[in-house]
Design a protein around this motif. Structure first.
Motif, short mmCIF file in Angstrom:
data_model
loop_
_atom_site.label_atom_id
_atom_site.label_comp_id
_atom_site.label_asym_id
_atom_site.label_seq_id
_atom_site.Cartn_x
_atom_site.Cartn_y
_atom_site.Cartn_z
N TYR A 75 0.73 -1.29 0.10
CA TYR A 75 -0.30 0.02 0.31
C TYR A 75 0.61 1.23 -0.03
CZ TYR A 75 -4.20 -3.22 1.00
OH TYR A 75 -4.40 -4.20 1.05
N SER A 76 2.28 1.18 -0.38
CA SER A 76 3.05 1.93 -0.04
C SER A 76 3.65 1.87 -1.64
CB SER A 76 3.68 2.40 0.81
OG SER A 76 2.81 2.71 2.21
N PRO A 77 3.43 1.96 -2.99
CA PRO A 77 4.23 1.83 -3.75
C PRO A 77 5.61 2.80 -3.65
CG PRO A 77 2.27 2.49 -4.67
CD PRO A 77 2.25 2.38 -2.76
N LYS A 78 6.97 2.27 -4.00
CA LYS A 78 7.76 3.43 -4.58
C LYS A 78 7.40 4.03 -5.57
CE LYS A 78 12.77 3.42 -4.22
NZ LYS A 78 14.49 2.99 -4.01
N ALA A 79 8.71 5.65 -5.72
CA ALA A 79 8.23 5.72 -6.78
C ALA A 79 9.80 5.72 -7.27
CB ALA A 79 7.90 7.66 -6.86
N TYR A 80 9.21 6.82 -8.92
CA TYR A 80 10.77 5.87 -9.79
C TYR A 80 10.62 7.01 -10.84
CZ TYR A 80 11.84 1.18 -8.34
OH TYR A 80 11.86 0.60 -6.23
N VAL A 81 12.58 7.37 -11.07
CA VAL A 81 11.48 8.61 -12.69
C VAL A 81 12.56 8.13 -13.43
CG1 VAL A 81 12.49 10.75 -12.33
CG2 VAL A 81 12.27 10.44 -10.11
N TYR A 82 12.21 8.47 -13.92
CA TYR A 82 12.51 8.36 -15.44
C TYR A 82 12.76 9.74 -16.38
CZ TYR A 82 11.40 3.49 -13.98
OH TYR A 82 10.94 2.34 -13.31
N CYS A 83 13.84 9.01 -17.17
CA CYS A 83 14.88 10.54 -17.73
C CYS A 83 14.17 10.63 -19.46
CB CYS A 83 15.76 11.22 -17.37
SG CYS A 83 15.68 11.79 -15.41
N GLY A 84 14.09 12.40 -19.61
CA GLY A 84 14.90 11.85 -21.65
C GLY A 84 13.57 11.06 -22.46
N ILE A 85 12.21 10.22 -22.00
CA ILE A 85 11.74 9.33 -23.19
C ILE A 85 11.26 10.38 -24.13
CG2 ILE A 85 9.86 8.11 -22.86
CD1 ILE A 85 9.89 8.16 -19.46
N PRO A 86 11.44 9.35 -25.04
CA PRO A 86 11.24 9.99 -26.49
C PRO A 86 9.49 10.25 -26.46
CG PRO A 86 13.03 8.13 -26.53
CD PRO A 86 12.69 8.64 -25.28
N SER A 87 9.15 10.46 -27.65
CA SER A 87 7.75 11.30 -27.26
C SER A 87 6.96 10.37 -28.09
CB SER A 87 7.20 12.69 -28.19
OG SER A 87 7.48 13.40 -27.65
N GLN A 88 7.29 9.29 -28.80
CA GLN A 88 7.07 8.76 -29.24
C GLN A 88 6.94 6.85 -28.84
OE1 GLN A 88 5.38 8.09 -32.65
NE2 GLN A 88 4.45 6.26 -32.54
N ASN A 89 7.60 6.80 -28.05
CA ASN A 89 7.86 6.38 -26.45
C ASN A 89 6.89 6.48 -25.53
OD1 ASN A 89 10.18 5.88 -28.08
ND2 ASN A 89 10.98 4.37 -25.65
N TRP A 90 6.39 7.54 -25.34
CA TRP A 90 5.31 7.53 -24.31
C TRP A 90 3.93 7.89 -24.82
CZ3 TRP A 90 3.73 7.97 -19.77
CH2 TRP A 90 2.23 9.02 -19.29
N ASN A 91 4.18 8.36 -26.20
CA ASN A 91 2.65 7.85 -26.95
C ASN A 91 2.87 6.07 -27.27
OD1 ASN A 91 2.32 10.76 -27.09
ND2 ASN A 91 2.83 10.53 -28.90
N ASN A 92 3.50 5.03 -27.31
CA ASN A 92 3.06 4.38 -28.00
C ASN A 92 3.14 3.82 -26.45
OD1 ASN A 92 3.79 3.89 -30.20
ND2 ASN A 92 6.09 3.14 -30.16
N PHE A 93 3.40 3.70 -25.40
CA PHE A 93 2.79 2.98 -24.08
C PHE A 93 1.49 3.86 -23.69
CE2 PHE A 93 2.44 4.87 -19.44
CZ PHE A 93 1.79 3.35 -18.60
N GLN A 94 1.36 5.16 -24.12
CA GLN A 94 0.03 5.58 -23.95
C GLN A 94 -0.84 4.68 -23.87
OE1 GLN A 94 -0.80 9.72 -23.68
NE2 GLN A 94 -2.36 9.77 -21.92
N TYR A 95 -1.34 4.98 -25.53
CA TYR A 95 -1.94 4.32 -26.15
C TYR A 95 -1.78 2.97 -27.02
CZ TYR A 95 -3.06 9.93 -25.68
OH TYR A 95 -2.90 11.35 -25.24
N GLY A 96 -0.73 2.50 -26.32
CA GLY A 96 -0.65 1.59 -27.56
C GLY A 96 -0.07 1.58 -28.62
N ASP A 97 0.28 0.82 -29.84
CA ASP A 97 0.88 1.22 -31.09
C ASP A 97 0.09 -0.49 -31.25
OD1 ASP A 97 2.18 -1.58 -30.02
OD2 ASP A 97 3.70 -0.81 -30.79
N TYR A 98 0.65 -0.93 -32.64
CA TYR A 98 0.41 -1.93 -33.71
C TYR A 98 -0.05 -3.12 -33.12
CZ TYR A 98 4.64 -3.79 -33.52
OH TYR A 98 5.64 -3.90 -33.42
N ASN A 99 0.25 -3.24 -32.17
CA ASN A 99 -0.08 -4.29 -30.83
C ASN A 99 -1.13 -3.60 -30.37
OD1 ASN A 99 -0.51 -6.87 -30.29
ND2 ASN A 99 2.09 -7.82 -30.16
N ASP A 100 -1.77 -4.20 -29.48
CA ASP A 100 -2.98 -3.45 -28.69
C ASP A 100 -3.21 -4.26 -27.76
OD1 ASP A 100 -5.34 -0.83 -31.09
OD2 ASP A 100 -3.19 -0.81 -30.00
N SER A 101 -2.68 -5.63 -27.75
CA SER A 101 -3.41 -6.95 -26.82
C SER A 101 -2.04 -6.72 -25.85
CB SER A 101 -2.97 -8.16 -27.77
OG SER A 101 -1.48 -7.66 -28.33
#
Length: 120
Positions: A75-101
């Protein structure tokens, strides 16, 4: 103020030298100085270990603060920081890519995990 100056300098050179910054200070800096993009909560992510993922933009770069659980009863998850993520990577994470499964957990490993910041 001096601490934020050091953090800014480190963000500017994209961690190209070995000096490390405190992860909590880095998180605070990103939260206060960065532009909030979006947040995905546990009920949206549907993951047993990925609790929350929040993206910020600072100096035209994407930074993610992810709260990760050690186990399903944590109930107390640890926070991690990720830096300099390419926009396309973020979009693929958030919305999925060609493999929506793919699940958010799988996409996190594929598009975000390798960008963990060099902080302690």
């Amino acid at each position: 103020m001096k601490k934020f100056g050091i953090i800014f300098l480190m963000l500017s050179v994209n961690f190209s030298f070995s000096q490390e910054v405190n992860c909590e200070d880095l998180q605070e800096f990103i939260k206060t100085k960065g532009y909030y993009k979006t947040s995905l909560a546990n009920y949206t992510l549907g993951s047993s270990w990925l609790y929350e993922v929040t993206a910020y933009e600072y100096d035209y770069k994407i930074y993610v603060i992810a709260k990760i659980k050690r186990n399903e009863y944590d109930y107390s998850p640890k926070a991690y920081v990720y830096c300099g993520i390419p926009s396309q990577n973020w979009n693929n994470f958030q919305y999925g890519d060609y493999n929506d499964s793919d699940s958010y957990g799988e996409r996190f490993h594929e598009y975000i995990k390798d960008y963990e910041c060099n902080c302690n």
